[in-house]
Design a protein around this motif. Structure first.
Motif, PDB file in Angstrom:
ATOM      1  N   ASN A 101       0.820  -1.209   0.000  1.00  0.00           N
ATOM      2  CA  ASN A 101       0.000   0.000   0.000  1.00  0.00           C
ATOM      3  C   ASN A 101       0.856   1.262   0.000  1.00  0.00           C
ATOM      4  OD1 ASN A 101      -3.164  -0.114   0.369  1.00  0.00           O
ATOM      5  ND2 ASN A 101      -2.344  -1.958   1.332  1.00  0.00           N
ATOM      6  N   ILE A 102       1.930   1.254   0.765  1.00  0.00           N
ATOM      7  CA  ILE A 102       2.792   2.429   0.845  1.00  0.00           C
ATOM      8  C   ILE A 102       3.394   2.756  -0.522  1.00  0.00           C
ATOM      9  CG2 ILE A 102       4.992   3.280   1.761  1.00  0.00           C
ATOM     10  CD1 ILE A 102       4.308   1.933   4.415  1.00  0.00           C
ATOM     11  N   PHE A 103       3.777   1.704  -1.266  1.00  0.00           N
ATOM     12  CA  PHE A 103       4.459   1.915  -2.550  1.00  0.00           C
ATOM     13  C   PHE A 103       3.543   1.754  -3.756  1.00  0.00           C
ATOM     14  CE2 PHE A 103       8.200   1.685   0.047  1.00  0.00           C
ATOM     15  CZ  PHE A 103       9.129   2.464  -0.630  1.00  0.00           C
ATOM     16  N   MET A 104       2.226   1.677  -3.518  1.00  0.00           N
ATOM     17  CA  MET A 104       1.294   1.540  -4.628  1.00  0.00           C
ATOM     18  C   MET A 104       1.491   2.670  -5.639  1.00  0.00           C
ATOM     19  SD  MET A 104      -1.130  -0.183  -6.030  1.00  0.00           S
ATOM     20  CE  MET A 104      -1.519  -1.312  -4.690  1.00  0.00           C
ATOM     21  N   GLY A 105       1.796   2.302  -6.895  1.00  0.00           N
ATOM     22  CA  GLY A 105       2.037   3.284  -7.940  1.00  0.00           C
ATOM     23  C   GLY A 105       3.461   3.778  -8.007  1.00  0.00           C
ATOM     24  N   ASN A 106       4.276   3.349  -7.039  1.00  0.00           N
ATOM     25  CA  ASN A 106       5.682   3.756  -7.012  1.00  0.00           C
ATOM     26  C   ASN A 106       6.597   2.546  -6.824  1.00  0.00           C
ATOM     27  OD1 ASN A 106       5.494   6.893  -6.848  1.00  0.00           O
ATOM     28  ND2 ASN A 106       4.014   6.127  -5.347  1.00  0.00           N
ATOM     29  N   GLU A 107       6.137   1.387  -7.299  1.00  0.00           N
ATOM     30  CA  GLU A 107       6.875   0.146  -7.097  1.00  0.00           C
ATOM     31  C   GLU A 107       8.143   0.103  -7.946  1.00  0.00           C
ATOM     32  OE1 GLU A 107       3.846   0.404  -8.300  1.00  0.00           O
ATOM     33  OE2 GLU A 107       2.374  -0.734  -7.139  1.00  0.00           O
ATOM     34  N   LYS A 108       9.131  -0.582  -7.423  1.00  0.00           N
ATOM     35  CA  LYS A 108      10.356  -0.847  -8.179  1.00  0.00           C
ATOM     36  C   LYS A 108      10.288  -2.281  -8.707  1.00  0.00           C
ATOM     37  CE  LYS A 108      12.345   3.098  -7.484  1.00  0.00           C
ATOM     38  NZ  LYS A 108      13.428   3.306  -6.537  1.00  0.00           N
ATOM     39  N   ALA A 109      10.612  -2.455  -9.998  1.00  0.00           N
ATOM     40  CA  ALA A 109      10.519  -3.782 -10.616  1.00  0.00           C
ATOM     41  C   ALA A 109      11.901  -4.355 -10.915  1.00  0.00           C
ATOM     42  CB  ALA A 109       9.710  -3.697 -11.906  1.00  0.00           C
ATOM     43  N   ILE A 110      11.950  -5.694 -10.947  1.00  0.00           N
ATOM     44  CA  ILE A 110      13.147  -6.407 -11.363  1.00  0.00           C
ATOM     45  C   ILE A 110      12.880  -6.946 -12.768  1.00  0.00           C
ATOM     46  CG2 ILE A 110      14.704  -8.340 -10.862  1.00  0.00           C
ATOM     47  CD1 ILE A 110      13.847  -8.167  -7.962  1.00  0.00           C
ATOM     48  N   PHE A 111      13.776  -6.663 -13.687  1.00  0.00           N
ATOM     49  CA  PHE A 111      13.594  -7.095 -15.086  1.00  0.00           C
ATOM     50  C   PHE A 111      12.259  -6.616 -15.650  1.00  0.00           C
ATOM     51  CE2 PHE A 111      16.189 -10.623 -13.206  1.00  0.00           C
ATOM     52  CZ  PHE A 111      17.411 -10.170 -13.711  1.00  0.00           C
ATOM     53  N   ARG A 112      11.812  -5.435 -15.199  1.00  0.00           N
ATOM     54  CA  ARG A 112      10.623  -4.750 -15.707  1.00  0.00           C
ATOM     55  C   ARG A 112       9.298  -5.400 -15.333  1.00  0.00           C
ATOM     56  NH1 ARG A 112      11.057  -3.760 -21.945  1.00  0.00           N
ATOM     57  NH2 ARG A 112       9.091  -2.692 -21.488  1.00  0.00           N
ATOM     58  N   ARG A 118      11.783  -7.157  -1.774  1.00  0.00           N
ATOM     59  CA  ARG A 118      12.806  -6.869  -0.762  1.00  0.00           C
ATOM     60  C   ARG A 118      13.019  -5.363  -0.638  1.00  0.00           C
ATOM     61  NH1 ARG A 118      18.468  -9.971  -1.063  1.00  0.00           N
ATOM     62  NH2 ARG A 118      17.033 -11.675  -0.563  1.00  0.00           N
ATOM     63  N   ASP A 119      13.018  -4.680  -1.776  1.00  0.00           N
ATOM     64  CA  ASP A 119      13.240  -3.234  -1.788  1.00  0.00           C
ATOM     65  C   ASP A 119      12.104  -2.487  -1.093  1.00  0.00           C
ATOM     66  OD1 ASP A 119      14.732  -0.849  -2.878  1.00  0.00           O
ATOM     67  OD2 ASP A 119      12.788  -0.525  -3.832  1.00  0.00           O
ATOM     68  N   ILE A 120      10.851  -2.819  -1.447  1.00  0.00           N
ATOM     69  CA  ILE A 120       9.736  -2.072  -0.855  1.00  0.00           C
ATOM     70  C   ILE A 120       9.560  -2.404   0.632  1.00  0.00           C
ATOM     71  CG2 ILE A 120       8.530  -1.890  -3.072  1.00  0.00           C
ATOM     72  CD1 ILE A 120       6.448  -3.862  -1.952  1.00  0.00           C
ATOM     73  N   PHE A 121       9.890  -3.639   1.042  1.00  0.00           N
ATOM     74  CA  PHE A 121       9.785  -3.988   2.463  1.00  0.00           C
ATOM     75  C   PHE A 121      10.851  -3.249   3.262  1.00  0.00           C
ATOM     76  CE2 PHE A 121       6.732  -7.045   1.311  1.00  0.00           C
ATOM     77  CZ  PHE A 121       6.149  -7.555   2.459  1.00  0.00           C
ATOM     78  N   SER A 122      12.053  -3.176   2.709  1.00  0.00           N
ATOM     79  CA  SER A 122      13.152  -2.490   3.387  1.00  0.00           C
ATOM     80  C   SER A 122      12.862  -0.999   3.527  1.00  0.00           C
ATOM     81  CB  SER A 122      14.453  -2.701   2.596  1.00  0.00           C
ATOM     82  OG  SER A 122      15.487  -1.929   3.138  1.00  0.00           O
ATOM     83  N   LYS A 123      12.401  -0.377   2.440  1.00  0.00           N
ATOM     84  CA  LYS A 123      12.121   1.049   2.472  1.00  0.00           C
ATOM     85  C   LYS A 123      10.895   1.361   3.330  1.00  0.00           C
ATOM     86  CE  LYS A 123      14.366   2.230  -1.899  1.00  0.00           C
ATOM     87  NZ  LYS A 123      14.201   2.690  -3.301  1.00  0.00           N
ATOM     88  N   SER A 124       9.899   0.476   3.300  1.00  0.00           N
ATOM     89  CA  SER A 124       8.704   0.674   4.135  1.00  0.00           C
ATOM     90  C   SER A 124       9.078   0.646   5.617  1.00  0.00           C
ATOM     91  CB  SER A 124       7.655  -0.396   3.848  1.00  0.00           C
ATOM     92  OG  SER A 124       7.153  -0.275   2.547  1.00  0.00           O
ATOM     93  N   GLU A 153      -1.399   5.915   5.434  1.00  0.00           N
ATOM     94  CA  GLU A 153      -1.649   6.902   4.377  1.00  0.00           C
ATOM     95  C   GLU A 153      -0.579   8.002   4.407  1.00  0.00           C
ATOM     96  OE1 GLU A 153      -3.929   7.341   1.952  1.00  0.00           O
ATOM     97  OE2 GLU A 153      -5.849   6.450   2.512  1.00  0.00           O
ATOM     98  N   ILE A 154      -0.198   8.417   5.614  1.00  0.00           N
ATOM     99  CA  ILE A 154       0.848   9.431   5.739  1.00  0.00           C
ATOM    100  C   ILE A 154       2.175   8.874   5.242  1.00  0.00           C
ATOM    101  CG2 ILE A 154       2.180  10.820   7.378  1.00  0.00           C
ATOM    102  CD1 ILE A 154      -0.351  11.058   9.062  1.00  0.00           C
ATOM    103  N   ALA A 155       2.442   7.591   5.557  1.00  0.00           N
ATOM    104  CA  ALA A 155       3.672   6.949   5.085  1.00  0.00           C
ATOM    105  C   ALA A 155       3.718   6.943   3.557  1.00  0.00           C
ATOM    106  CB  ALA A 155       3.755   5.520   5.631  1.00  0.00           C
ATOM    107  N   ARG A 156       2.573   6.751   2.927  1.00  0.00           N
ATOM    108  CA  ARG A 156       2.500   6.809   1.460  1.00  0.00           C
ATOM    109  C   ARG A 156       2.929   8.171   0.943  1.00  0.00           C
ATOM    110  NH1 ARG A 156      -3.341   4.525  -0.477  1.00  0.00           N
ATOM    111  NH2 ARG A 156      -2.524   4.564  -2.571  1.00  0.00           N
ATOM    112  N   ALA A 157       2.531   9.208   1.691  1.00  0.00           N
ATOM    113  CA  ALA A 157       2.870  10.566   1.279  1.00  0.00           C
ATOM    114  C   ALA A 157       4.382  10.782   1.278  1.00  0.00           C
ATOM    115  CB  ALA A 157       2.197  11.580   2.205  1.00  0.00           C
ATOM    116  N   LEU A 158       5.079  10.129   2.208  1.00  0.00           N
ATOM    117  CA  LEU A 158       6.526  10.307   2.292  1.00  0.00           C
ATOM    118  C   LEU A 158       7.252   9.654   1.122  1.00  0.00           C
ATOM    119  CD1 LEU A 158       7.196   9.865   6.121  1.00  0.00           C
ATOM    120  CD2 LEU A 158       6.661  11.925   4.825  1.00  0.00           C
ATOM    121  N   VAL A 159       6.659   8.613   0.561  1.00  0.00           N
ATOM    122  CA  VAL A 159       7.278   7.925  -0.577  1.00  0.00           C
ATOM    123  C   VAL A 159       7.415   8.860  -1.765  1.00  0.00           C
ATOM    124  CG1 VAL A 159       6.952   6.081  -2.290  1.00  0.00           C
ATOM    125  CG2 VAL A 159       6.575   5.623   0.121  1.00  0.00           C
ATOM    126  N   VAL A 160       6.425   9.731  -1.941  1.00  0.00           N
ATOM    127  CA  VAL A 160       6.458  10.647  -3.092  1.00  0.00           C
ATOM    128  C   VAL A 160       7.040  12.007  -2.703  1.00  0.00           C
ATOM    129  CG1 VAL A 160       4.515   9.526  -4.222  1.00  0.00           C
ATOM    130  CG2 VAL A 160       4.074  11.417  -2.657  1.00  0.00           C
TER     131      VAL A 160
END
Length: 495
Positions: A101-112, A118-124, A153-160
C-alpha cells in the motif's frame, strides 16, 4: 517556519449545475505551516480541497507553487508537484499488506516485470520507523486499526516526497491517544518543511493544532485568523454569522414531578449499582471522563449489554429489557455514538432507514404498505427539516447533520417515551448542531424523556436540565444544569 509561500490560490471559482461552490476564493500556505480549513457543510471546503488535489478543475482563477503558475488538472499532476490528499474515506487496499500500500504506484521492478519485494519492504520499514510507528510492513491493512491505517496513508505521502499534505477530517474516527500520535507525526512533518492543510469541524483541534485558520462560508472566503487571535466565539461567528451563545437557546417547558423513567441498582461487568431517574420532558445528561460508563449505561438500558442486576421502570411500571426488541417494545429509542456503523445503514435509502424499527406496523399480508410508509417518512423529513431530494435518496449522500436527523427520525417513528442520545452532535458542523439542539428541545417539550451524552462539557451544561456525574462505572453525584460549571462537574467526578 519559513515565510516562503508554497501554494498561492487567487480568485478561485467553481460552479456545478444550480450551485456556486466557490466564488473568487483566495488561499495560501507557507512551507512548514499547518492551516486549518473550516466552514459549515456546503461552505466549499471539499471543493477547494479537490481543486488542490487535482480531483476537480477550477472554472477560473490561478494557482502558484513556489511562485510558478501551475495547472493541477488531475491527481497525478498534483502528486508530481508534491501534493498528497488523505481523504476521510481512506483509499488503502485492505487485502494487501502495508508495504504494498505504501508503494502503490511507485513500485520498483526487477527485469521490468517482477516486483522488487525486498526493496519495498526495506524502504517501508525505514519510513515506518522514521514516523515512530510499530507496524510491520507484512501486515495486511485489514488487520490494522483505523488510526494505523491513517498513519499508513501518511507513510505513502513520504514515498512521493510530499511537500503539501491535505488531511480531510483526520481525527474523525480516532481515540484520544491515537489523535496524540497523529498530531506528533504532523508536527514532525511540519518541522521537516511539509505544509499541512487540516480540514476539521472541531474548533478545539483548530485552536490546539494549527498555525492559522482559513474560514469559508457559502463558497466565499470570510478570512484567515492567526493562532494568536484564535477565539471560539470569533471562529463560530465567522463560520455562521452567529455568536456561541446563540446556539444554546433552551426553551421554557414544564417538567412534571413524577418520574417517567427510572433505573434502579443497575450493575454490569463494568457498572456498579447505578441509580437515577428522568422526569417526563426532562433532558438528563450523563457526564464524566472517557471510561466513566456513560455509553455502557445506555447500552444496558437498551438491552445490548447484559446486566448482572437492576430494574427499569417506565411510568412507575417495571419493564423487562433483555434485548433491543424489548426496549423498542417498551418505547425506548437509542441513537448510538457511531451512527454510520451502529445507527444507520448508509447504503440504503432515507425511507428504508426511517421505517426500519416500524416495518411490522407497515406490513400487511407480507407486503409493505408503501403509501403509509411514504406518509410516515415525509412527515419526519418535514418535521426535522431534513435536506433531501426525496425519500429514495441513498443515505450516505447526505451531510453528517442530515444523517443524524434521519437517525433521530428512525426512533421518533416508534413514538418513544424515552430517547437515548449518545454524542448526537459529534461529527457535524456548528450550524447543523444548532438544528439538532432545537430538535432535542422540541422533543422534550412534547414530553419525551431524554438521556444525553456529550463529550463537550459546555454543550452538556447548556442543553440539559440536570446532570448525573459518573466515574469508573459509578454515580458520583448529580447537579442542576443551572448551577453547573465545568469545574464543578470535574470536581464531583474526581472526588
Amino acid at each position: 517556519m519559513s515565510n516562503k509561500k508554497f501554494l498561492i490560490m487567487k480568485n478561485i471559482s467553481k460552479s456545478f449545475p444550480g450551485t456556486v461552490a466557490l466564488k473568487n476564493v483566495d488561499f495560501e500556505i507557507n512551507k512548514g505551516e499547518i492551516i486549518g480549513l473550516i466552514g459549515e457543510n456546503g461552505a466549499g471546503k471539499s471543493t477547494l480541497v479537490n481543486i488542490i488535489s487535482g480531483a476537480l478543475s477550477k472554472d477560473s482563477g490561478e494557482l502558484y507553487i513556489e511562485g510558478e503558475k501551475v495547472s493541477l488538472n488531475n491527481p497525478l499532476a498534483a502528486k508530481n508537484k508534491g501534493i498528497v490528499t488523505i481523504h476521510q474515506e481512506l483509499s488503502l487496499f485492505s487485502n494487501m499488506n502495508v508495504a504494498e500500500n505504501i508503494f502503490m504506484g511507485n513500485e520498483k521492478a526487477i527485469f521490468r516485470f517482477f516486483l522488487n519485494r525486498r526493496d519495498i519492504f526495506s524502504k517501508s520499514s525505514a519510513i515506518l520507523e522514521n514516523l515512530g510507528l510499530k507496524i510491520k510492513p507484512s501486515v495486511l491493512v485489514k488487520d490494522l486499526s483505523v488510526a494505523q491505517r491513517q498513519l499508513v496513508e501518511i507513510a505513502r505521502a513520504l514515498v512521493v516526497n510530499a511537500r503539501l499534505v491535505v488531511m480531510d477530517e483526520p481525527t474523525s474516527s480516532l481515540m484520544s491517544d491515537e489523535i496524540t500520535m497523529l498530531i506528533k507525526i504532523i508536527n514532525k512533518l511540519k518541522k521537516n518543511g511539509v505544509s499541512i492543510i487540516f480540514v476539521t469541524h472541531k474548533l478545539d483541534e483548530i485552536i490546539n493544532y494549527t498555525d492559522k485558520a482559513t474560514v469559508l462560508r457559502d463558497g466565499k472566503l470570510v478570512g484567515t485568523v492567526a493562532k494568536e487571535e484564535y477565539c471560539v466565539d470569533k471562529l463560530i461567528n465567522m463560520m455562521v454569522g452567529k455568536k456561541l451563545d446563540d446556539f444554546y437557546i433552551k426553551k421554557e417547558k414544564k417538567i412534571v414531578k413524577e418520574n417517567s423513567f427510572e433505573v434502579r441498582n443497575l450493575s454490569t461487568i463494568f457498572l456498579e449499582n447505578i441509580n437515577f431517574s428522568v422526569k417526563k420532558g426532562e433532558i438528563l445528561a450523563l457526564a464524566g471522563p472517557v471510561g466513566a460508563g456513560r455509553t455502557e449505561i445506555m447500552r444496558a438500558i437498551y438491552g445490548i449489554d447484559r446486566k448482572k442486576t437492576g430494574s427499569f421502570f417506565i411510568n412507575n411500571k417495571e419493564v423487562e429489557i433483555n434485548n433491543p426488541f424489548d426496549a423498542i417494545k417498551a418505547g425506548i429509542g437509542f441513537v448510538p455514538e457511531d451512527r454510520k456503523l451502529q445507527g444507520l445503514i448508509i447504503d440504503m435509502t432515507v425511507r428504508s432507514n426511517v421505517t426500519l424499527p416500524i416495518l411490522k406496523n407497515l406490513n400487511k399480508l407480507g407486503w409493505i404498505n408503501t403509501k403509509k410508509e411514504n406518509s410516515v417518512v415525509n412527515k419526519f423529513i418535514k418535521r426535522l427539516s431534513i435536506k433531501v431530494n426525496n425519500s429514495n435518496q441513498i443515505l450516505k449522500s447526505l451531510s453528517g447533520g442530515n444523517q443524524q436527523k434521519v437517525s433521530i427520525s428512525k426512533w421518533l417513528a416508534i413514538r418513544p417515551k424515552v430517547l437515548l442520545l449518545d454524542e448526537p452532535t459529534r461529527g457535524i458542523d456548528v450550524g447543523a448542531k444548532q438544528e439538532i439542539y432545537n430538535i432535542i428541545n422540541n422533543l422534550s417539550q412534547e414530553g419525551i424523556s431524554i438521556i444525553i451524552i456529550s463529550s463537550e462539557l459546555e454543550e452538556t451544561i447548556k442543553i440539559s436540565d440536570r446532570i448525573v456525574i459518573l466515574y469508573n462505572g459509578k454515580v458520583k453525584g448529580e447537579i442542576d444544569s443551572n448551577n453547573a460549571t465545568q469545574g464543578k462537574i470535574l470536581k464531583i467526578a474526581h472526588c
